[in-house]
Enzyme design. Structure first.
Site, mmCIF file in Angstrom:
data_model
loop_
_atom_site.group_PDB
_atom_site.id
_atom_site.type_symbol
_atom_site.label_atom_id
_atom_site.label_comp_id
_atom_site.label_asym_id
_atom_site.label_seq_id
_atom_site.Cartn_x
_atom_site.Cartn_y
_atom_site.Cartn_z
ATOM 1 N N TYR A 35 -8.390 3.073 6.317
ATOM 2 C CA TYR A 35 -7.069 2.597 5.903
ATOM 3 C C TYR A 35 -6.715 1.301 6.621
ATOM 4 O O TYR A 35 -6.181 0.365 6.016
ATOM 5 C CB TYR A 35 -6.005 3.662 6.177
ATOM 6 C CG TYR A 35 -4.689 3.400 5.472
ATOM 7 C CD1 TYR A 35 -4.465 3.854 4.179
ATOM 8 C CD2 TYR A 35 -3.673 2.665 6.094
ATOM 9 C CE1 TYR A 35 -3.266 3.603 3.524
ATOM 10 C CE2 TYR A 35 -2.479 2.413 5.449
ATOM 11 C CZ TYR A 35 -2.280 2.883 4.165
ATOM 12 O OH TYR A 35 -1.099 2.618 3.520
ATOM 13 N N LEU A 68 0.813 -1.208 0.000
ATOM 14 C CA LEU A 68 0.000 0.000 0.000
ATOM 15 C C LEU A 68 0.850 1.264 0.000
ATOM 16 O O LEU A 68 0.495 2.264 -0.634
ATOM 17 C CB LEU A 68 -0.930 0.004 1.221
ATOM 18 C CG LEU A 68 -2.089 -0.991 1.198
ATOM 19 C CD1 LEU A 68 -2.778 -1.038 2.566
ATOM 20 C CD2 LEU A 68 -3.101 -0.619 0.114
ATOM 21 N N GLU A 69 1.964 1.223 0.711
ATOM 22 C CA GLU A 69 2.754 2.438 0.879
ATOM 23 C C GLU A 69 3.673 2.741 -0.302
ATOM 24 O O GLU A 69 3.912 3.916 -0.606
ATOM 25 C CB GLU A 69 3.589 2.349 2.168
ATOM 26 C CG GLU A 69 2.773 2.311 3.448
ATOM 27 C CD GLU A 69 2.048 3.620 3.737
ATOM 28 O OE1 GLU A 69 2.321 4.632 3.064
ATOM 29 O OE2 GLU A 69 1.189 3.621 4.641
ATOM 30 N N SER A 70 4.190 1.705 -0.962
ATOM 31 C CA SER A 70 5.163 2.004 -2.029
ATOM 32 C C SER A 70 5.207 0.964 -3.138
ATOM 33 O O SER A 70 6.195 0.926 -3.880
ATOM 34 C CB SER A 70 6.569 2.140 -1.436
ATOM 35 O OG SER A 70 7.074 0.879 -1.006
#
Length: 268
Positions: free
Chosen positions: A254, A124-126
């Site tokens: 989230y 999700l982050e990168s």
């Protein structure tokens, strides 16, 4: 001339009370000089302070971006998850689980966080380190946000933490680049979290959350572990594990997305 001005102002403010020294708003150079005094009082060397803050300027793009983000989570869970968890990201996540199985097993044994949760956050982050992890100079970003009076206390703390990362030698200044709120690395740690939860899991002597996959994944697990995450227990909404993930992101939508993604990776 700007560096000379910072030095003069720093000398004038070094004896000021830290809680009152760095006032938001007003002249930016005066604010930076006050933050420099606070950083030295917190143990950051004058050389690091000069390198990082000498000549720093405000970035209007950072403030403009911050003001646009207020509606990010104003969607239903179904709307939000459909934009973040698709077949391609799930398939790649399953490949990452296999590719890093031995590393993730070591991390799970030490920190008690299942691999699918760690990999879901990473994705999700990168996009597993393959996506955009930010190109903004972290010190400039945080100085801009700290000078802005809306959340100055939060970002003054993050700016001091960023200087401490430099002081420790984890990252050189040229590698201190990140996202629009100063987040660093493949799972987007704010500098204070970098200091608090970062783990040197590859034995290099530094915590490198930009390039070291062992450090990235172990630090992510450590954050959840310290926050109370318990292996083998449910992480659905309303559970203690769901609350433990609040340290990662306070937005309910989230955290639900992390859980949904982890279930997809695990075939549930």
């Amino acid at each position: 001339m700007r560096k000379l001005g910072l030095t003069v102002l720093f000398g004038a403010l070094i004896g000021a009370t830290p809680a009152l020294a760095a006032r938001c708003g007003g002249d930016f150079n005066t604010f930076v000089a006050a933050m420099s005094a606070e950083a030295q009082a917190a143990g950051v060397s004058p050389a690091v302070i000069s390198q990082a803050l000498g000549g720093v300027t405000q970035d209007p793009a950072v403030l403009a971006f911050d003001r646009r983000q207020r509606g990010t989570f104003n969607k239903t869970f179904e709307q939000y998850v459909s934009t973040r968890v698709g077949p391609g990201r799930i398939n790649m996540g399953r490949q990452m689980l296999q590719r890093h199985a031995a590393l993730l097993a070591r991390i799970e044994k030490r920190f008690g966080v299942p691999p699918e949760i760690i990999v879901a956050i990473w994705g999700l982050e990168s996009d597993y380190g393959k996506g955009d992890i930010g190109k903004m100079p972290v010190v400039r970003t945080l100085a801009t946000m700290a000078h802005d009076c809306r959340r100055t206390e939060l970002f003054q703390g993050e700016l001091l933490a960023a200087l401490k990362i430099l002081q420790r030698g984890d990252l050189p200044l040229q590698d201190m680049v990140g996202a629009f709120a100063g987040e660093i690395g493949q799972t987007q740690f704010l500098p204070s979290s970098y200091i608090k939860y970062g783990v040197d899991f590859d034995g290099s002597g530094q915590v490198d959350l930009r390039r070291s996959i062992p450090d990235v994944l172990a630090s992510t697990a450590n954050l959840l572990h310290v926050s109370g995450f318990k292996n083998g227990a449910s992480y659905s909404e309303g559970t203690p594990n769901f609350e433990a993930m609040r340290e990662w992101n306070r937005a309910t939508i989230y955290r639900k997305t992390i859980g949904y993604f982890a279930d997809q990776l695990a075939g549930r």
